[in-house]
Design a protein around this motif. Structure first.
Motif, PDB file in Angstrom:
ATOM      1  N   UNK A 261     -66.803  -8.533  -2.243  1.00 31.12           N
ATOM      2  CA  UNK A 261     -65.871  -9.779  -2.259  1.00 31.12           C
ATOM      3  C   UNK A 261     -65.120  -9.543  -3.736  1.00 31.12           C
ATOM      4  N   UNK A 262     -65.775  -9.119  -4.625  1.00 32.74           N
ATOM      5  CA  UNK A 262     -65.185  -8.786  -5.837  1.00 32.74           C
ATOM      6  C   UNK A 262     -63.980  -7.494  -5.751  1.00 32.74           C
TER       7      UNK A 262
ATOM      8  N   UNK B 206     -68.856 -16.713   2.320  1.00 36.45           N
ATOM      9  CA  UNK B 206     -67.663 -17.611   2.722  1.00 36.45           C
ATOM     10  C   UNK B 206     -66.610 -17.027   1.797  1.00 36.45           C
ATOM     11  N   UNK B 207     -66.471 -16.476   1.102  1.00 30.27           N
ATOM     12  CA  UNK B 207     -65.360 -15.879   0.445  1.00 30.27           C
ATOM     13  C   UNK B 207     -64.807 -14.910   1.215  1.00 30.27           C
ATOM     14  N   UNK B 208     -65.524 -14.020   1.823  1.00 31.63           N
ATOM     15  CA  UNK B 208     -64.767 -13.120   2.672  1.00 31.63           C
ATOM     16  C   UNK B 208     -64.104 -13.734   3.696  1.00 31.63           C
ATOM     17  N   UNK B 209     -64.636 -14.916   4.432  1.00 29.07           N
ATOM     18  CA  UNK B 209     -63.909 -15.398   5.241  1.00 29.07           C
ATOM     19  C   UNK B 209     -62.545 -16.005   4.855  1.00 29.07           C
ATOM     20  N   UNK B 210     -62.615 -16.577   3.494  1.00 30.29           N
ATOM     21  CA  UNK B 210     -61.505 -17.042   2.861  1.00 30.29           C
ATOM     22  C   UNK B 210     -60.456 -16.109   2.618  1.00 30.29           C
TER      23      UNK B 210
ATOM     24  N   UNK C 224     -62.372 -10.024  11.232  1.00 29.77           N
ATOM     25  CA  UNK C 224     -63.854  -9.587  10.832  1.00 29.77           C
ATOM     26  C   UNK C 224     -64.599  -8.749  11.744  1.00 29.77           C
ATOM     27  N   UNK C 225     -64.683  -8.938  13.198  1.00 27.94           N
ATOM     28  CA  UNK C 225     -65.264  -8.058  14.357  1.00 27.94           C
ATOM     29  C   UNK C 225     -64.627  -6.935  14.440  1.00 27.94           C
ATOM     30  N   UNK C 226     -63.563  -6.732  14.382  1.00 23.28           N
ATOM     31  CA  UNK C 226     -63.115  -5.366  14.537  1.00 23.28           C
ATOM     32  C   UNK C 226     -63.475  -4.646  13.303  1.00 23.28           C
TER      33      UNK C 226
ATOM     34  N   UNK D 188     -71.370 -17.226  13.616  1.00 25.03           N
ATOM     35  CA  UNK D 188     -70.317 -18.000  13.766  1.00 25.03           C
ATOM     36  C   UNK D 188     -70.841 -19.487  14.071  1.00 25.03           C
ATOM     37  N   UNK D 189     -72.204 -19.825  13.275  1.00 24.83           N
ATOM     38  CA  UNK D 189     -72.902 -20.742  13.748  1.00 24.83           C
ATOM     39  C   UNK D 189     -72.353 -22.151  12.832  1.00 24.83           C
ATOM     40  N   UNK D 190     -71.885 -21.647  11.782  1.00 22.88           N
ATOM     41  CA  UNK D 190     -71.390 -22.747  10.949  1.00 22.88           C
ATOM     42  C   UNK D 190     -69.966 -23.153  10.741  1.00 22.88           C
ATOM     43  N   UNK D 191     -69.297 -22.934  11.698  1.00 24.89           N
ATOM     44  CA  UNK D 191     -67.865 -23.115  11.735  1.00 24.89           C
ATOM     45  C   UNK D 191     -67.370 -23.607  13.034  1.00 24.89           C
TER      46      UNK D 191
END
Lengths: 190, 190
Positions: free
Chosen positions: A66-67, A118-122, A146-148, B161-164
DNA sequence: GCTTGTTTCCTAATGCCTTTAGGTTGTAGC
DNA sequence: GCTACAACCTAAAGGCATTAGGAAACAAGC
């Protein structure tokens, strides 16, 4: 007896190094104790058990990635940002295969929420601001990206592309092109 | 002593069932021996060692998935085929999470070439015949599709994906739409 | 300098796992 | 019924995870 001055952090780091050298599956309390020059039982003063040790490495890897990703994204947008993020992950996996594998380990809900996950998703969501996607499509796009990324990197590092041409670098570039095109022409719903 | 009539195949199947119930990581000679009602040492008549046992489960899973995929693809083309293939993998992973995990295990080159692995790549390539892609782009597209399918399925089955919101089914459908669109409008090189 | 408490590390022990060696007993073919 | 091959067994060595309890370094206060 010479004291090593161990802490949970140093144990975790030794485990991460061992993971990169020998594979995440080889990260056991015994092996880490040998690496830091201490009897096995001594580790249990710093780490609850084998699972705790592995979880700490997972959290370390997620935070490091993440950093790096945040630094790579600074000042970039659009395809530039997409390429920077993906390449950060890919380079990290090449430099630290064991840690990357650790980062895929499943965490329980509370731990996952407190991690850098969660930082990655953001960050992926932030990239989408450079593309004109309807609100309702954003999560789908985040999951696709993310999946790819994750799928490509695990297959590449698992040797899945070793025995066919062309080389993985070319495919990686074309896949980033394709994702960029897709995000610019995201299909309408229904 | 009652003879169980074991064979390598029955041992492998028991291991696969155990993997689905308890996770691929729990598949050990000891656990499989308990499950089939035999002393541990007796397993070694059928299977060389723990790694061999795990490899056999990997090969079983790859073959089962290839058979299902081939059946699902029969008579389909274009987006229909794309959806059928992806959904076959996804359903298999949901029904047999341990076997799906086993299928991701790295194999040495010779074993990989003799496995059902190449059949999977061929099936994706066959799907591309329904889209007008230049020859030089085919491998890239195969890798994109494989990466996205595999990445999505592992993240979903890993609870990513469980928590969104929204639910994973919706994202899956949108991602298939997106891949179909992308293949129909594949960006030109350079 | 000596004591006291804390932390780091140790030895010892238990129980599970993997793997090998060698022995016994069903079962099939003659 | 005898022979031979499987299939299964017991026994044993060595490794790993984990816990319990002890010793020795280090820091702080007297």
């Amino acid at each position: 007896m010479a004291r090593m001055g161990l802490t949970a952090e140093r144990v975790t780091l030794a485990g991460a190094e061992l993971a990169d050298e020998a594979g995440f599956a080889q990260v056991t309390p015994s092996a880490v104790a040998r690496r830091v020059g201490v009897q096995v039982a001594s580790l249990y003063a710093h780490v609850r058990n084998a699972e705790d040790l592995r979880t700490r490495i997972t959290l370390l890897a997620l935070a490091e990635m993440a950093d790096r990703a945040a630094a790579a994204l600074a000042g970039r947008a659009g395809k530039d940002a997409l390429v920077a993020l993906g390449t950060t992950y890919r380079d990290y996996a090449r430099q630290h295969p064991g840690r990357y594998a650790a980062a895929q380990q499943r965490l329980d809900h509370a731990t996952a929420m407190a991690s850098a996950g969660p930082r990655h998703a953001e960050m992926i969501r932030a990239i989408l601001r450079g593309y004109a996607l309807p609100e309702t499509e954003q999560t789908h796009a985040v999951r696709l990206i993310g999946s790819t990324f994750h799928g490509y990197i695990t297959q590449e590092s698992g040797g899945g592309f070793d025995h066919s041409t062309p080389g993985p670098q070319q495919s990686w570039e074309r896949i980033l092109d394709a994702l960029d095109t897709l995000l610019r022409h995201w299909p309408h719903e229904g």
